[in-house]
Design a protein around this motif. Structure first.
Motif, PDB file in Angstrom:
ATOM      1  N   ARG A 121      26.505  -4.610 -21.824  1.00  0.00           N
ATOM      2  CA  ARG A 121      27.178  -3.863 -22.843  1.00  0.00           C
ATOM      3  C   ARG A 121      28.340  -3.417 -22.152  1.00  0.00           C
ATOM      4  O   ARG A 121      28.936  -1.959 -22.662  1.00  0.00           O
ATOM      5  CB  ARG A 121      26.483  -2.975 -23.421  1.00  0.00           C
ATOM      6  N   GLY A 329      21.405   0.318 -35.396  1.00  0.00           N
ATOM      7  CA  GLY A 329      20.697  -1.056 -35.268  1.00  0.00           C
ATOM      8  C   GLY A 329      21.396  -2.287 -34.611  1.00  0.00           C
ATOM      9  O   GLY A 329      20.879  -3.239 -34.374  1.00  0.00           O
ATOM     10  N   ARG A 331      23.057  -3.911 -32.026  1.00  0.00           N
ATOM     11  CA  ARG A 331      23.444  -3.714 -30.412  1.00  0.00           C
ATOM     12  C   ARG A 331      24.557  -4.025 -29.736  1.00  0.00           C
ATOM     13  O   ARG A 331      24.704  -3.627 -28.689  1.00  0.00           O
ATOM     14  CB  ARG A 331      22.102  -4.568 -29.674  1.00  0.00           C
TER      15      ARG A 331
ATOM     16  N   PHE B 141      16.924  -0.720 -33.941  1.00  0.00           N
ATOM     17  CA  PHE B 141      16.752  -1.957 -33.776  1.00  0.00           C
ATOM     18  C   PHE B 141      15.739  -2.623 -34.560  1.00  0.00           C
ATOM     19  O   PHE B 141      15.777  -3.428 -35.237  1.00  0.00           O
ATOM     20  CB  PHE B 141      16.768  -2.328 -32.344  1.00  0.00           C
ATOM     21  N   HIS B 145      16.043  -5.194 -37.835  1.00  0.00           N
ATOM     22  CA  HIS B 145      15.795  -6.468 -37.782  1.00  0.00           C
ATOM     23  C   HIS B 145      14.371  -6.846 -38.349  1.00  0.00           C
ATOM     24  O   HIS B 145      13.700  -7.790 -38.234  1.00  0.00           O
ATOM     25  CB  HIS B 145      15.669  -6.879 -36.370  1.00  0.00           C
ATOM     26  N   LEU B 164      13.083  -9.085 -25.245  1.00  0.00           N
ATOM     27  CA  LEU B 164      13.428  -7.641 -25.858  1.00  0.00           C
ATOM     28  C   LEU B 164      12.901  -6.655 -24.945  1.00  0.00           C
ATOM     29  O   LEU B 164      12.804  -5.451 -25.209  1.00  0.00           O
ATOM     30  CB  LEU B 164      12.891  -7.660 -27.401  1.00  0.00           C
ATOM     31  N   LYS B 200       6.324 -13.233 -18.738  1.00  0.00           N
ATOM     32  CA  LYS B 200       7.519 -13.775 -18.175  1.00  0.00           C
ATOM     33  C   LYS B 200       8.173 -14.770 -18.878  1.00  0.00           C
ATOM     34  O   LYS B 200       9.531 -14.920 -19.310  1.00  0.00           O
ATOM     35  CB  LYS B 200       7.281 -14.019 -16.626  1.00  0.00           C
ATOM     36  N   VAL B 205      12.196  -8.908 -18.865  1.00  0.00           N
ATOM     37  CA  VAL B 205      13.184  -8.600 -17.916  1.00  0.00           C
ATOM     38  C   VAL B 205      12.626  -7.482 -16.668  1.00  0.00           C
ATOM     39  O   VAL B 205      12.000  -6.686 -17.305  1.00  0.00           O
ATOM     40  CB  VAL B 205      14.356  -7.811 -18.482  1.00  0.00           C
ATOM     41  N   ILE B 206      12.459  -7.708 -15.574  1.00  0.00           N
ATOM     42  CA  ILE B 206      12.115  -6.847 -14.559  1.00  0.00           C
ATOM     43  C   ILE B 206      13.279  -6.325 -13.970  1.00  0.00           C
ATOM     44  O   ILE B 206      13.957  -6.925 -13.347  1.00  0.00           O
ATOM     45  CB  ILE B 206      11.001  -7.610 -13.654  1.00  0.00           C
ATOM     46  N   TYR B 214      16.188   2.234 -17.980  1.00  0.00           N
ATOM     47  CA  TYR B 214      16.726   3.028 -19.090  1.00  0.00           C
ATOM     48  C   TYR B 214      17.968   2.939 -19.356  1.00  0.00           C
ATOM     49  O   TYR B 214      18.335   2.944 -20.552  1.00  0.00           O
ATOM     50  CB  TYR B 214      15.869   4.424 -18.788  1.00  0.00           C
ATOM     51  N   HIS B 224      23.170   2.023 -23.677  1.00  0.00           N
ATOM     52  CA  HIS B 224      23.178   0.894 -24.886  1.00  0.00           C
ATOM     53  C   HIS B 224      23.081  -0.627 -24.259  1.00  0.00           C
ATOM     54  O   HIS B 224      24.020  -1.330 -24.457  1.00  0.00           O
ATOM     55  CB  HIS B 224      24.678   1.032 -25.562  1.00  0.00           C
ATOM     56  N   GLY B 225      21.989  -0.791 -23.600  1.00  0.00           N
ATOM     57  CA  GLY B 225      21.701  -2.007 -23.052  1.00  0.00           C
ATOM     58  C   GLY B 225      21.365  -3.256 -24.023  1.00  0.00           C
ATOM     59  O   GLY B 225      21.182  -2.984 -25.119  1.00  0.00           O
ATOM     60  N   PRO B 226      20.924  -4.190 -23.430  1.00  0.00           N
ATOM     61  CA  PRO B 226      20.406  -5.155 -24.440  1.00  0.00           C
ATOM     62  C   PRO B 226      18.953  -5.384 -24.882  1.00  0.00           C
ATOM     63  O   PRO B 226      18.569  -6.018 -25.940  1.00  0.00           O
ATOM     64  CB  PRO B 226      20.777  -6.535 -23.834  1.00  0.00           C
TER      65      PRO B 226
END
Lengths: 566, 351
Positions: A121, A329, A331, B141, B145, B164, B200, B205-206, B214, B224-226
């Protein structure tokens, strides 16, 4: 020189004895203790050969990523060093300070800057997603190899720029002019004359950059992610999470051996020839860019430096003044707003914690430790280069030994400190000087690498002339060596200062809650959830940047008139 | 140059002098040293009250994460660098006990503490607090959705949650390790690898550390990551409220608390063998179990008190969910299998 026999010999012995004693007490002793502990527990519990093989597997990746990172760093650093040592342009001093700053950033903070720019982002991805109506971020930065390489270049370009740039600016231009006059093309003159003369500095910078990349830890962990591992990462995992001290010990020895071999090779290649160069007036070769080609080159190089080195820091600073309120909501879209809250909040102990760090006292602690590191490492480094200078052949090993701490595993050495300095007066708990001492271990190789090429190039005839004219050895040093070493000394001081200011690894082992440094405070904030904590970590990092920027500016100002320009 | 050197010399000697001055005590209270992990925190007045009541000076020796602190305690076994060690949790407990770093102490306050927290019959390690490592999710989110909230670990392998979830690498991070244990508690030592492979395939995502998970990957943090689901703590939602820049009327995140989705961490305190201040160390252990410290702790360390007399702050009650069936594993089983599990996991999932 032989005139003052006994005292001269004693003096020369002290030259190498002091750095060696320092290394013995604060490097070999703690390292030996922790390795002995590891060896003892290896004898008690049988060590599986298979686990050893598995743990050694990062060696290959460690080596080639370091080599690749170093090449990329040189590709950016060498042309910049040329331009910065040959041209005057507006904003040069600012750019030089800014390009040094990445060096002090704790990894967490550097990663925060890169994420703000290139992350999923980050500004770039958000822009591209909006522009092309994409659903997924087009640029992958985290968990990739090129992410690792990029951050390594970000961190280390300043080494090349400063070490090589300083030597280049002092290079006698008449050599190259002579070659050109004798019919050599520009390229020929560069290849046949200039580069060989610069070789000691280029090699020194290459060695430092390579060792830094070779022992890379935080960058690999955070940017590379779980699919990449270097020796240092493996040592950390074996020590901290698998409690396999014997294996960690073996890996630490492997890493140290590699460092030894690399430094030995460097020292072999480097130390064979010594080319005396008549010292020149500082700034003699500096000029304005005149032709279009020169202007384009300057402009292009500076833009590239700004993009790779300055932009991530700028993103960080920007972010410390911005609130990003995510649209409900969604992203991918935010409403940014200006705020000073992250800064004002730094001065508030909102939950009355006993561990609250007032930013001013953290800054003062950091500054104090950094100044002490500068003093320690300048003294040790200067003694070392003179010891080597006076007895090239037999004391080359001192050169190698003093560089070893760069390749020592921080985790291992930290534990070594903890178990060794366990009693008064050298107790980890009560002896705060252990922090600058640990920093000086890392900083001294930089001092040596910056001073050595300069010292070696001082023509002996100058000193002989001074002696013949009646100057005492002390006076010879004051009138001949000192003025010529001033500039590399400054470069060394800046490195020592920045290394200490940003260092976190050793500090985290040795820090006491009473004397937290800025990086310690930053980590404290960023390891908690909550917008304010993240914001305060960024605000504190901005303070660290400003503090360091100002300090470098002042350090450079300390130079006498006429030397400021380079 | 000479002036500069003199200046530097003055600065240095001044610094040395001030360091010296600090270490000379004036009214001679005894110093009690407490080794902790970096996350230890307490209110200044609570600590001061204890110091005054017992004429003691507390020195806290922060030593990295819990594993690093334990390592340090083990390496200095015999001539301990501290009198008390706080922060060893149930994933590390067996190792601490096997190494025999503690002296046992039967605190009178133990009587109050529920037996489920007492994992060491010899009372060398006394429970202080507990917390649940859970997956946090971005409430906005899921609402936007119309996504159902996952109720079980198996739900997370469904295609609608593809890509997710972000979790931490168990070899590097204690939260990651706790989640690995949760999956082992649910699927057993034979089944957990297969489960992780399904995760996986579903775009798990690891990353290596909590910070990255975080702040870089999680969509509800200020990074604000994905990913709208990230492995953190059940207490992270109230922390988001407490440290919000503008007052929030609701937490932006919540935890997935289905059966065995959270792993319960219990943290222990113990007196280090060889202490010169046994009596004071006992007093400090009692203090950590007392209502005063236990009520201070939630807002300082974001953990739950084990002393049932301690009341919880409102913000905790309001925004923390408590799992009905948190995952647990016997510390002895963990100690016996931990390396094998981690190695197998690394082989199967990362290589």
């Amino acid at each position: 020189m032989s005139a003052n026999g006994k005292s001269g010999r004693l003096g020369r012995t002290l030259l190498w004895l002091i750095p060696l004693a320092f290394l013995a007490a604060f490097f070999f002793l703690p390292l030996g203790k922790i390795l002995a502990t590891a060896a003892r527990s290896a004898l008690e519990n049988e060590l599986g050969l298979s686990s050893f093989k598995q743990a050694l597997s990062p060696l290959w990746f460690t080596t080639w990523q370091a080599a690749l990172s170093t090449v990329l760093t040189l590709l950016l650093g060498l042309p910049s060093a040329y331009l910065y040592s040959h041209y005057r342009f507006r904003g040069k001093r600012l750019m030089r300070t800014l390009t040094t700053l990445p060096f002090i950033l704790p990894t967490v903070v550097a990663v925060a800057g890169f994420t703000a720019l290139l992350g999923p982002r980050g500004l770039l991805n958000l822009g591209l997603m909006k522009l092309f109506g994409l659903d997924q971020p087009p640029i992958m930065f985290m968990n990739t190899l090129w992410g690792i390489l990029l951050v390594h270049v970000f961190y280390n370009t300043t080494i090349v720029l400063r070490v090589v740039g300083s030597a280049w600016s002092q290079l006698d231009p008449r050599w190259e002019q002579t070659a050109r006059m004798l019919g050599a093309s520009k390229r020929q003159a560069l290849r046949e004359v200039t580069l060989p003369l610069l070789r000691p500095s280029i090699l020194a910078a290459t060695l430092l950059v390579f060792l830094f990349d070779f022992t890379s830890f935080g960058v690999i962990l955070m940017v590379g992610g779980p699919y990449f591992s270097t020796l240092e990462v493996a040592i950390y995992q074996q020590t901290m999470s698998l409690f396999n001290l014997p294996l960690a010990g073996i890996l630490a020895v492997v890493q140290l051996l590699c460092t030894f071999v690399i430094t030995w090779i460097y020292s072999k290649i480097n130390g064979i020839r010594r080319v005396p160069l008549m010292p020149r007036l500082e700034g003699e070769i500096l000029r304005q860019a005149r032709s279009l080609k020169e202007k384009v080159a300057l402009c292009g190089m500076n833009s590239l430096l700004a993009l790779l080195l300055v932009a991530p820091m700028l993103a960080l600073v920007l972010r410390s003044f911005l609130r990003l309120a995510a649209d409900q909501g969604n992203r991918g879209s935010f409403t940014p707003g200006f705020t000073l809250q992250y800064y004002t909040q730094l001065f508030v102990n909102s939950n009355q914690s006993i561990f609250y760090v007032p930013p001013v006292s953290a800054a003062l602690n950091s500054l104090l430790f950094a100044l002490l590191t500068v003093v320690f490492s300048l003294v040790l480094g200067t003694l070392t280069v003179y010891a080597i200078f006076h007895n090239q052949r037999s004391q080359r090993w001192l050169d190698v030994l003093i560089t070893l701490p760069l390749g020592a595993s921080a985790v291992t050495l930290g534990l070594g400190f903890v178990i060794t300095f366990n009693r008064a007066p050298l107790n980890v708990r009560h002896f705060p000087l252990l922090i600058p001492i640990a920093h000086a271990l890392v900083a001294t190789p930089f001092v040596v690498r910056s001073l050595q090429p300069a010292l070696n190039s001082i023509p002996t005839s100058l000193r002989q002339a001074a002696s013949v004219l009646g100057a005492s050895p002390v006076n010879v040093w004051r009138k001949v060596d000192r003025p010529l070493l001033r500039r590399p000394m400054l470069v060394a001081a800046i490195f020592a200062f920045t290394i200490s200011l940003g260092e976190f690894g050793a500090t985290s082992f040795l820090a006491r809650p009473e004397t937290p440094t800025l990086p310690v405070a930053i980590y404290r904030y960023i390891s908690m959830p909550g917008e304010l904590n993240y914001g305060q970590a960024l605000a504190m990092s901005t303070l660290l940047l400003v503090l360091c920027g100002l300090s470098i500016y002042l350090l450079e100002k300390l130079q006498p008139e006429g030397m400021n320009e380079i | 140059m000479k002036n500069k050197l003199i200046l530097i010399f003055i600065v240095v000697s001044f610094a040395l002098a001030s360091c010296q001055a600090k270490s000379i005590p004036t009214d001679e209270p005894v110093t009690l040293t407490v080794m902790t992990h970096d996350s230890f925190a307490a209110s200044a007045d609570v600590i001061a009250a204890f110091e005054q009541a017992n004429n003691v000076k507390l020195v806290f020796l922060k030593s990295g994460d819990a594993g690093a602190a334990l390592n340090r305690a083990i390496l200095s076994k015999g001539s301990p660098q501290a009198d008390v060690l706080y922060g060893v949790d149930n994933t590390l407990l067996s190792r601490a006990l096997d190494e025999g770093i503690y002296e046992s102490y039967e605190s009178p306050l133990l009587a109050k503490i529920p037996t489920e927290f007492k994992m060491d019959a010899s009372n060398s390690a006394l429970p202080v607090d507990y917390g649940d490592v859970c997956i946090n999710y971005d409430k906005a989110f899921f609402a936007a959705h119309n996504l159902a909230i996952p109720q079980t670990l198996t739900d997370l392998t469904e295609p609608k949650y593809k890509g997710l979830l972000v979790v931490e690498n168990p070899t590097n991070s204690s939260t990651g390790l706790a989640f690995l244990f949760a999956t082992i508690a649910e699927y057993g030592a034979e089944g957990y690898i297969a489960y992780w492979q399904q995760l996986k395939e579903n775009g798990l995502v690891i990353v290596n550390d909590w910070n990255t998970a975080y702040y870089t990957n999680f969509s509800a943090s200020s990074g604000h990551g994905p990913q709208p689901m990230a492995l953190s703590y059940a207490s992270s939602p109230p922390v988001e409220v407490i440290y919000a820049a503008t007052p929030l009327d609701d937490a932006p995140t919540a935890s997935l608390v289905g059966k065995n989705m959270c792993f319960r961490q219990i943290e222990f305190v113990g007196i280090l063998k060889g202490t010169q201040h046994r009596e004071l160390a006992e007093k400090f252990v009692d203090f950590m179990l007392s209502v005063q410290f236990q009520e201070d702790m939630p807002l300082q360390m974001f953990m739950y008190p084990v002393n049932p007399d301690a009341s919880l702050p409102d913000v905790f009650i309001k925004y923390t969910q408590t799992p009905d069936h948190p995952a647990t594993l016997d510390p002895a089983v963990i100690a016996a299998n931990r390396d094998q599990w981690l190695n197998d996991w690394t082989e199967a999932i990362l290589h």
